[in-house]
Design a protein around this motif. Structure first.
Motif, PDB file in Angstrom:
ATOM      1  N   UNK A  72     -40.738   1.387   6.664  1.00 31.42           N
ATOM      2  CA  UNK A  72     -40.229   2.490   6.888  1.00 31.42           C
ATOM      3  C   UNK A  72     -38.352   2.524   7.045  1.00 31.42           C
ATOM      4  N   UNK A  73     -38.660   2.245   8.010  1.00 31.25           N
ATOM      5  CA  UNK A  73     -37.384   2.197   8.552  1.00 31.25           C
ATOM      6  C   UNK A  73     -36.462   2.003   7.733  1.00 31.25           C
ATOM      7  N   UNK A  74     -36.797   0.799   7.397  1.00 32.29           N
ATOM      8  CA  UNK A  74     -35.733   0.074   6.009  1.00 32.29           C
ATOM      9  C   UNK A  74     -35.590   1.136   4.968  1.00 32.29           C
ATOM     10  N   UNK A  75     -36.289   2.120   4.163  1.00 27.70           N
ATOM     11  CA  UNK A  75     -37.227   2.510   3.439  1.00 27.70           C
ATOM     12  C   UNK A  75     -35.494   4.118   3.449  1.00 27.70           C
ATOM     13  N   UNK A  76     -35.925   3.977   4.068  1.00 27.40           N
ATOM     14  CA  UNK A  76     -35.383   5.928   4.894  1.00 27.40           C
ATOM     15  C   UNK A  76     -33.747   5.427   4.895  1.00 27.40           C
ATOM     16  N   UNK A  77     -33.557   4.190   6.167  1.00 28.69           N
ATOM     17  CA  UNK A  77     -31.918   4.001   6.507  1.00 28.69           C
ATOM     18  C   UNK A  77     -31.546   3.502   5.213  1.00 28.69           C
ATOM     19  N   UNK A  78     -31.702   2.609   4.352  1.00 28.38           N
ATOM     20  CA  UNK A  78     -31.270   2.187   3.690  1.00 28.38           C
ATOM     21  C   UNK A  78     -30.379   3.114   1.976  1.00 28.38           C
ATOM     22  N   UNK A  79     -31.333   3.526   1.509  1.00 27.25           N
ATOM     23  CA  UNK A  79     -31.251   4.265   0.796  1.00 27.25           C
ATOM     24  C   UNK A  79     -29.846   5.592   1.208  1.00 27.25           C
ATOM     25  N   UNK A 138     -20.475   3.523   3.819  1.00 27.78           N
ATOM     26  CA  UNK A 138     -20.061   3.055   4.686  1.00 27.78           C
ATOM     27  C   UNK A 138     -19.993   1.852   4.849  1.00 27.78           C
ATOM     28  N   UNK A 139     -19.281   1.731   6.774  1.00 27.41           N
ATOM     29  CA  UNK A 139     -19.551   1.083   7.042  1.00 27.41           C
ATOM     30  C   UNK A 139     -21.085   0.101   7.836  1.00 27.41           C
ATOM     31  N   UNK A 140     -22.207   1.580   7.988  1.00 29.31           N
ATOM     32  CA  UNK A 140     -23.447   1.447   8.522  1.00 29.31           C
ATOM     33  C   UNK A 140     -24.141  -0.187   7.255  1.00 29.31           C
ATOM     34  N   UNK A 141     -23.641   0.516   6.089  1.00 24.42           N
ATOM     35  CA  UNK A 141     -23.969  -0.287   4.497  1.00 24.42           C
ATOM     36  C   UNK A 141     -23.193  -1.406   5.241  1.00 24.42           C
ATOM     37  N   UNK A 142     -22.511  -1.931   5.202  1.00 26.39           N
ATOM     38  CA  UNK A 142     -21.646  -2.920   4.822  1.00 26.39           C
ATOM     39  C   UNK A 142     -22.852  -4.367   5.985  1.00 26.39           C
ATOM     40  N   UNK A 143     -23.506  -3.531   7.058  1.00 20.16           N
ATOM     41  CA  UNK A 143     -23.419  -4.091   8.358  1.00 20.16           C
ATOM     42  C   UNK A 143     -25.058  -4.487   7.579  1.00 20.16           C
ATOM     43  N   UNK A 144     -25.540  -3.267   7.095  1.00 24.81           N
ATOM     44  CA  UNK A 144     -26.824  -3.550   6.528  1.00 24.81           C
ATOM     45  C   UNK A 144     -27.423  -5.034   5.531  1.00 24.81           C
ATOM     46  N   UNK A 145     -26.412  -4.502   5.066  1.00 26.43           N
ATOM     47  CA  UNK A 145     -26.264  -5.924   3.405  1.00 26.43           C
ATOM     48  C   UNK A 145     -26.192  -6.898   4.605  1.00 26.43           C
ATOM     49  N   UNK A 146     -26.464  -6.991   5.234  1.00 29.06           N
ATOM     50  CA  UNK A 146     -26.293  -8.573   5.699  1.00 29.06           C
ATOM     51  C   UNK A 146     -27.440  -8.604   7.201  1.00 29.06           C
ATOM     52  N   UNK A 147     -28.230  -8.234   7.323  1.00 32.11           N
ATOM     53  CA  UNK A 147     -29.444  -8.101   7.834  1.00 32.11           C
ATOM     54  C   UNK A 147     -30.883  -7.711   7.554  1.00 32.11           C
ATOM     55  N   UNK A 182     -32.203  -6.706   1.761  1.00 31.84           N
ATOM     56  CA  UNK A 182     -33.079  -7.053   0.187  1.00 31.84           C
ATOM     57  C   UNK A 182     -32.570  -4.925  -0.534  1.00 31.84           C
ATOM     58  N   UNK A 183     -32.429  -4.474  -0.250  1.00 36.26           N
ATOM     59  CA  UNK A 183     -31.903  -3.343  -1.278  1.00 36.26           C
ATOM     60  C   UNK A 183     -30.190  -3.505  -0.699  1.00 36.26           C
ATOM     61  N   UNK A 184     -29.646  -3.016   0.433  1.00 39.07           N
ATOM     62  CA  UNK A 184     -28.013  -3.008   0.819  1.00 39.07           C
ATOM     63  C   UNK A 184     -27.343  -3.720   0.036  1.00 39.07           C
ATOM     64  N   UNK A 185     -27.570  -4.882  -0.434  1.00 41.06           N
ATOM     65  CA  UNK A 185     -26.658  -5.631  -1.189  1.00 41.06           C
ATOM     66  C   UNK A 185     -26.633  -5.675  -1.739  1.00 41.06           C
ATOM     67  N   UNK A 186     -27.769  -5.383  -3.265  1.00 43.74           N
ATOM     68  CA  UNK A 186     -27.685  -5.350  -4.145  1.00 43.74           C
ATOM     69  C   UNK A 186     -27.069  -3.207  -4.817  1.00 43.74           C
ATOM     70  N   UNK A 187     -27.197  -2.465  -3.563  1.00 36.13           N
ATOM     71  CA  UNK A 187     -26.213  -1.329  -4.007  1.00 36.13           C
ATOM     72  C   UNK A 187     -25.049  -1.652  -3.974  1.00 36.13           C
ATOM     73  N   UNK A 188     -24.517  -2.062  -2.871  1.00 37.48           N
ATOM     74  CA  UNK A 188     -22.900  -2.292  -2.807  1.00 37.48           C
ATOM     75  C   UNK A 188     -22.711  -3.443  -3.868  1.00 37.48           C
ATOM     76  N   UNK A 198     -18.570  -3.175  -4.062  1.00 44.58           N
ATOM     77  CA  UNK A 198     -17.786  -2.842  -2.573  1.00 44.58           C
ATOM     78  C   UNK A 198     -17.938  -4.386  -2.299  1.00 44.58           C
ATOM     79  N   UNK A 199     -18.725  -5.243  -2.720  1.00 43.25           N
ATOM     80  CA  UNK A 199     -19.413  -6.838  -2.339  1.00 43.25           C
ATOM     81  C   UNK A 199     -18.620  -7.783  -3.528  1.00 43.25           C
TER      82      UNK A 199
END
Length: 395
Positions: free
Chosen positions: A304-311, A315-324, A329-335, A340-341
């Motif tokens: 649930x936390x991943x669902x709420x935070x990723x979408x 900025x920087x938060x999305x870059x960090x999440x794309x490696x965690x 699973x969600x953040x890198x495809x969005x980038x 941005x990637x």
């Protein structure tokens, strides 16, 4: 493979799963159809004008011609009335959507667009632009110049330096959709594998199965079966979404969306293996079905936390999440969709996800084997790992 096949067949024939999948497909199709309808429909407006108000009549005729020539999907009809009172009556009786009066007719410094309620935003913008151009043209004539001379050099062009044509709002919507697919796929299929494990454990059927199938292979079969179902479900939903998007204004960026969806499928396929293994452990930690709410709660909170935070991340938060993992699973495809990637970033993120998944598999396998045969109450992770370690040392 026997265990995996059984998991796939049981899930595929489950009425609840099939009904839920059909409802989801229908919702996606309905949403896309409604979006396509809104994109393609033409709005019609009847605008009243007092016959003696020549400036307003000219402005409305120009606005109607501009809307038709620019394909703004707006049709504007002029309703001529005899007086201001007649215009108000037309608004009251809804035979007109708005009433335009010029500055001279209104006896004020500005023009007035009246409506019985707030005039439509697109209609207001169209008329404002037309009136502004008409007034400027009149001032230009009074000043002895032309409209072209007054507006020369005032054009503003937009440019996106990263070269990505995808609008930020589309990126946000895509992030929401991918987060939704991730959450629905992991929670739905994860709950099924946990329920399958506790069903076999509570009925003592697992004790019979264990005499013919090693627990490691039993776990592997359940993970493979649930992964195939979860992946197939997301592939179906993604295909419905992409095909539907081809009938909307999003068709121009369909190649970029397809690439993003392929990256999501790859990331989801790897990441779900770890999620499925952890859900299998959650099922083995329980001794009865009622315990699942307790043993699966940590996983549910994480997903649930991943669902709420990723979408909503950027900025920087999305870059960090794309490696965690599992947020990557969600953040890198969005980038990738956002442009941005760099080309190597998805590969590095995928490698991190693979390593994390292997670690989760090794840990889950030990806990699963240590907890599956224990009955009499809920089993903790510590107890399960200690039991498996003791069994291995004893052997």
């Amino acid at each position: 493979m026997i265990v995996a096949t059984r998991e796939i067949v049981v899930r595929a024939l489950n009425k609840g799963f099939l009904i839920g999948l059909a409802v989801t497909v229908a919702m996606i199709g309905g949403l896309i159809g409604f979006t396509a309808y809104l994109d393609g429909r033409t709005q019609s407006f009847d605008v009243a004008v007092v016959a003696s108000d020549e400036s307003a009549s000219t402005a409305l005729e120009s606005a109607a011609a501009e809307a038709a020539s620019d394909d703004q999907k707006i049709e504007l009809s002029v309703v001529r009335v005899d007086s201001a009172a007649a215009a108000e009556t037309a608004l009251d009786e809804e035979t007109a959507d708005a009433w335009l009066s010029s500055a001279a007719a209104a006896g004020a410094d500005g023009w007035t667009l009246s409506g019985w309620r707030e005039p439509d935003g697109e209609l207001t913008q169209l008329i404002e632009t037309t009136v502004r151009d008409q007034v400027l043209a009149g001032h230009a004539v009074d000043a002895g110049t032309t409209m072209d001379a007054l507006t020369a050099g005032s054009e503003v062009e937009t440019e996106r330096l990263d070269g990505n044509p995808v609008d930020p709002q589309i990126v946000f919507v895509a992030g929401f959709v991918l987060a939704f697919l991730f959450f629905m796929g992991t929670v739905g299929s994860g709950a099924m594998i946990a329920g399958s494990v506790i069903e076999e454990k509570q009925s003592r059927l697992v004790e019979i199965i264990a005499t013919a199938v090693p627990l490691r292979q039993l776990l592997a079969g359940k993970i493979i079966g649930s992964s195939v179902i979860a992946l197939g479900q997301n592939l179906l939903l993604a295909a419905v979404g992409l095909v539907g998007a081809s009938f909307t204004d999003l068709s121009a960026i369909l190649p970029a969306m397809t690439t993003t969806m392929l990256w999501f499928v790859v990331f989801f396929t790897v990441g779900f293996v770890a999620v499925a293994a952890l859900y299998a452990v959650a099922g083995s930690l329980a001794s009865r079905t009622e315990d699942l709410q307790y043993t699966t709660s940590p996983l549910m909170m994480l997903l649930m936390g991943v669902y709420v935070v990723t979408f909503s991340a950027d900025g920087m938060l999305e870059r960090v999440l794309s490696y965690i993992p599992p947020a990557s699973i969600v953040s890198m495809p969005v980038r990738v969709l956002n442009g941005d990637a760099l080309w190597w970033e998805p590969l590095v993120s995928l490698l991190v996800l693979v390593v994390t998944t292997l670690g989760a598999l090794l840990l889950a396998e030990r806990a699963y084997r240590g907890a599956l045969m224990q009955t009499g109450g809920r089993v903790t992770w510590k107890t399960a790992l200690a039991a498996e370690r003791g069994t291995t040392l004893g052997a």
